[in-house]
Each structure stands twice: as C-alpha cells, then as structure tokens.
Design an enzyme around this catalytic site. Structure first.
Site, mmCIF file in Angstrom:
data_model
loop_
_atom_site.group_PDB
_atom_site.id
_atom_site.type_symbol
_atom_site.label_atom_id
_atom_site.label_comp_id
_atom_site.label_asym_id
_atom_site.label_seq_id
_atom_site.Cartn_x
_atom_site.Cartn_y
_atom_site.Cartn_z
ATOM 1 C CE1 TYR A 30 -5.285 2.560 12.374
ATOM 2 C CE2 TYR A 30 -6.791 3.306 14.100
ATOM 3 C CZ TYR A 30 -6.481 2.429 13.078
ATOM 4 O OH TYR A 30 -7.364 1.414 12.749
ATOM 5 C CG LEU A 73 -2.085 -1.011 1.152
ATOM 6 C CD1 LEU A 73 -2.803 -1.087 2.495
ATOM 7 C CD2 LEU A 73 -3.084 -0.650 0.050
HETATM 8 N N1 NAP Z 1 -7.879 -4.263 15.006
HETATM 9 C C1 NAP Z 1 -8.817 -3.453 15.460
HETATM 10 O O1 NAP Z 1 -9.157 -3.449 16.649
HETATM 11 C C2 NAP Z 1 -9.540 -2.527 14.519
HETATM 12 C C3 NAP Z 1 -10.504 -1.661 15.035
HETATM 13 C C4 NAP Z 1 -11.187 -0.829 14.159
HETATM 14 C C5 NAP Z 1 -10.904 -0.831 12.814
HETATM 15 N N2 NAP Z 1 -9.934 -1.658 12.342
HETATM 16 C C6 NAP Z 1 -9.648 -1.611 10.898
HETATM 17 O O2 NAP Z 1 -9.992 -2.870 10.348
HETATM 18 C C7 NAP Z 1 -9.100 -3.216 9.295
HETATM 19 C C8 NAP Z 1 -8.532 -4.594 9.523
HETATM 20 O O3 NAP Z 1 -7.857 -4.612 10.767
HETATM 21 P P1 NAP Z 1 -7.105 -5.910 11.274
HETATM 22 O O4 NAP Z 1 -7.304 -5.995 12.746
HETATM 23 O O5 NAP Z 1 -7.449 -7.065 10.398
HETATM 24 O O6 NAP Z 1 -5.600 -5.461 10.996
HETATM 25 P P2 NAP Z 1 -4.242 -6.263 11.300
HETATM 26 O O7 NAP Z 1 -4.540 -7.607 11.851
HETATM 27 O O8 NAP Z 1 -3.355 -5.328 12.037
HETATM 28 O O9 NAP Z 1 -3.669 -6.470 9.827
HETATM 29 C C9 NAP Z 1 -3.237 -5.412 9.047
HETATM 30 C C10 NAP Z 1 -2.991 -5.936 7.662
HETATM 31 O O10 NAP Z 1 -2.529 -4.851 6.851
HETATM 32 C C11 NAP Z 1 -1.405 -5.311 6.138
HETATM 33 N N3 NAP Z 1 -0.533 -4.201 5.791
HETATM 34 C C12 NAP Z 1 0.057 -3.303 6.613
HETATM 35 N N4 NAP Z 1 0.825 -2.473 5.887
HETATM 36 C C13 NAP Z 1 0.697 -2.863 4.590
HETATM 37 C C14 NAP Z 1 1.244 -2.419 3.364
HETATM 38 N N5 NAP Z 1 2.114 -1.383 3.302
HETATM 39 N N6 NAP Z 1 0.904 -3.046 2.218
HETATM 40 C C15 NAP Z 1 0.083 -4.112 2.240
HETATM 41 N N7 NAP Z 1 -0.465 -4.599 3.382
HETATM 42 C C16 NAP Z 1 -0.157 -3.968 4.530
HETATM 43 C C17 NAP Z 1 -0.722 -6.280 7.067
HETATM 44 O O11 NAP Z 1 0.157 -7.057 6.318
HETATM 45 P P3 NAP Z 1 1.344 -7.928 7.008
HETATM 46 O O12 NAP Z 1 0.659 -9.168 7.462
HETATM 47 O O13 NAP Z 1 2.276 -8.123 5.870
HETATM 48 O O14 NAP Z 1 1.914 -7.091 8.113
HETATM 49 C C18 NAP Z 1 -1.927 -7.041 7.592
HETATM 50 O O15 NAP Z 1 -2.334 -8.014 6.645
HETATM 51 C C19 NAP Z 1 -8.083 -2.076 9.231
HETATM 52 O O16 NAP Z 1 -8.479 -1.176 8.236
HETATM 53 C C20 NAP Z 1 -8.177 -1.413 10.576
HETATM 54 O O17 NAP Z 1 -7.839 -0.047 10.492
HETATM 55 C C21 NAP Z 1 -9.256 -2.518 13.155
#
Ligand code: NAP
Length: 297
Positions: free
Chosen positions: A126, A38
């Site tokens: 963030y 990204l």
């Molecule tokens: N976790 C929460 O509590 C929470 C709460 C509210 C909203 N959200 C939103 O929900 C969505 C999913 O969250 P999640 O918990 O599934 O996130 P996560 O487990 O932290 O995973 C983040 C993902 O983004 C990928 N990523 C990071 N930088 C990247 C880059 N430069 N290019 C390509 N991929 C990249 C990571 O890849 P790698 O595996 O290679 O690192 C990983 O697959 C996000 O948009 C987040 O903002 C999350």
C-alpha cells in the site's frame, strides 16, 4: 466552481460533499463505481470529461493496507495507474488536480515531524503504491497539489474512532498499541483545507504553489492515547468508554508494517495557504459528540 471528487462513500469524499454544501459558490460532484472505476482507466477518462470540472480531487484509493499485501496488482492498478489517469484527464481538461496521499510514504524512523523534503521509505505494498501514485500524478499533471494526510477519522465509513466507540459498547478494556505516533486527522478538516486550496487556485491560478504538502490534525499522540481521549470524550457525552491497555506493535502483528513515527509537519501548507487544522482533540470531540447524538436520534 465545480469540483469533481473521485469516490462516493469514502471518508474524504463524504466530508467534501458535506462541507461543500456550505459554500454557495461551490458544487461538489462525487464520481465513483461503476461510472468511474479506478481499475478501468477508460471509465475514469469518460466520467471526468462528462462532469466538466474546474478542479479534480483525487480522493478515492485502494486503502486496505494489510489486504494489499495479498493483492498487490489491484492495489497498484488503483493507486498508481488509476491515480495517474485521474491526473492526466485533469491535465487534458486544463484544470489542477488535488491528490490525497499518506504518511505511510515514510519509514517512521526518529521522533521529529516529517517535512515534505524528507526522504521517503515506504514499508509494504500500500505504502509503495501511494508513493508511486504521487510520482505518477506529478508527472501526469504539472498543476498538482499532493496532500499527504494521516490517521483519518470521520462520522463516515470505517475508522479507528468509530471502532473504539463500538468496542467500548461491548468490552471493559481494549488493548491498543502505544509505540506508534502520529496526527489524528478529521476528514471534515481535510475537506475544509481542500476547499481553501480550491478557492485560492480559482482566485489566482498563477499562484503556482504546486507540489507536495503535509496536511494533518494539529498535535500528535500515540494510538493508545488517542483511544483514551476518545473514551474520555464519549464519557463526557454520556457514551460508552473502556480502559485502555498499552501494547507494543510486536504484540499486535499486522501483514504490513506501520511506521512508528508518522508525525507530519504542516508548516508548508500553513505558510502557503494560511490554513492550519484545528487541534486534533477539538475535532475528535466534535466527531464523538456527533456520532453519539446520531445514535440517540
Ligand atoms: N484513512 C486513512 O487513515 C488515511 C491516511 C492517510 C492517507 N489516506 C488517503 O486519503 C485518501 C482518502 O482516504 P479515505 O479514508 O477517505 O478512504 P476510504 O474511506 O477507505 O474510501 C476509499 C474510497 O475509494 C473508493 N474506491 C476504492 N477503489 C475504487 C475504485 N476501483 N474505483 C473507484 N473508487 C474506488 C471507495 O469506493 P467504494 O465506496 O465504492 O468502496 C471509497 O469511496 C486516500 O487516498 C487514502 O490513501 C487515508
């Protein structure tokens, strides 16, 4: 129907891959680094074009909330420019984008669940980058569904639920903040919701429910109550548990301020798509039982 999702190992990505496999009419293609980075929009464009999606799910993001305070350019490159490139490519291919956003777009005042029309007020890099990402996605692809979710946990990756179980393995008591309230949300439930949206868009592309939606577990709790519930479920399954000591956010300072109230109203999603997440306690119990069974295996 081929659904392309950004990221490989994220909680939502892995949940979508697992749940997608239960549907014979759906193929999930997960695209992550290095072929889709990204922070490098060229890779985004070429990887998505090659995959020829019917729908794009923009789930990857820079999610290190405190670290973002120290690397704002990278956080913005991924969460704003990267998200925009994903949405633009979907638009160029003539397909909708489902983009994941966050409860952190709100300031956290009051005690009522936030609705989609409520005023935003992000604290920190963030949160601001996710809000700016929403705007960039909406401008780049008129066919967008932006799903603001919250407090995500799953059997995958790092999350609060897994951290609590790990801590209970080595401590008798754990201090957890009690003045922040929200909706614990299973990434597996998010995946089910995304598949519901995908099927409805395929059945009727003119349904035109495009816009912002809140999507979170049903029912709210504070973090310390969430921890107690996790330990109770673990104990019932013969797993580790600990006492929970309530502390305030002031006792647990973080670089980026968290909203005290991040409860989300999911009525709009339910009214449009006819789907609501299970009660957070039901999904939490299933995840705890699964993690403990995996440990025994
Ligand atoms: N976790 C929460 O509590 C929470 C709460 C509210 C909203 N959200 C939103 O929900 C969505 C999913 O969250 P999640 O918990 O599934 O996130 P996560 O487990 O932290 O995973 C983040 C993902 O983004 C990928 N990523 C990071 N930088 C990247 C880059 N430069 N290019 C390509 N991929 C990249 C990571 O890849 P790698 O595996 O290679 O690192 C990983 O697959 C996000 O948009 C987040 O903002 C999350």
């Amino acid at each position: 129907m081929r659904i392309v999702v950004t990221g490989k190992d994220g909680q939502v990505v892995r949940s979508l891959v697992e749940r997608g496999a239960l549907h014979t009419d759906i193929e999930i293609v997960a695209l992550g680094r290095p072929e889709l980075d990204l922070s490098d929009p060229f890779t985004v464009t070429s990887a998505i074009a090659r995959a020829a999606p019917d729908l794009v799910v923009s789930a990857a993001a820079y999610t290190a909330v405190d670290q973002a305070e120290d690397e704002p350019e990278l956080a913005r490159a991924i969460n704003v420019a990267g998200a925009k490139a994903v949405a633009r490519m979907a638009s160029d291919l003539g397909v909708p984008v489902v983009h994941l956003s966050t409860d952190y777009v709100f300031s956290g005042d009051g005690t009522e669940p936030y609705r989609e029309t409520d005023k935003t007020g992000p604290h920190g890099v963030y949160a601001q980058s996710k809000l700016d990402g929403e705007i960039a996605v909406a401008n780049a692809n008129p066919r967008h569904i932006i799903l603001r979710t919250a407090w995500v946990y799953s059997p995958f990756g790092k999350n609060f639920l897994k951290t609590m179980l790990q801590l209970a393995g080595s401590r008798d008591s754990v201090s957890v903040v009690s003045d922040q309230w929200g909706n614990p949300t299973s990434a597996l439930d998010i995946a089910d919701a995304i598949i519901t949206v995908a099927k409805q868009l395929r059945a009727d592309p003119a349904i035109a429910p495009y816009g912002i939606y809140h999507l979170a577990g049903t029912g709210s709790i504070n973090w310390s109550g969430f921890a107690r519930a996790i330990f109770a479920a673990s104990r019932e399954n013969g797993g580790p548990f600990a006492d929970v000591v309530d502390i305030s956010s002031a006792d647990y300072p973080t670089k980026a301020r968290r909203p005290l109230n991040s409860r989300l109203s999911t009525d709009k999603f339910f009214n449009v798509f006819g789907w609501r997440a299970p009660d957070w306690q039901d999904s939490m119990r299933k995840t705890v039982a699964r993690l403990l069974a995996d440990t025994e295996a």
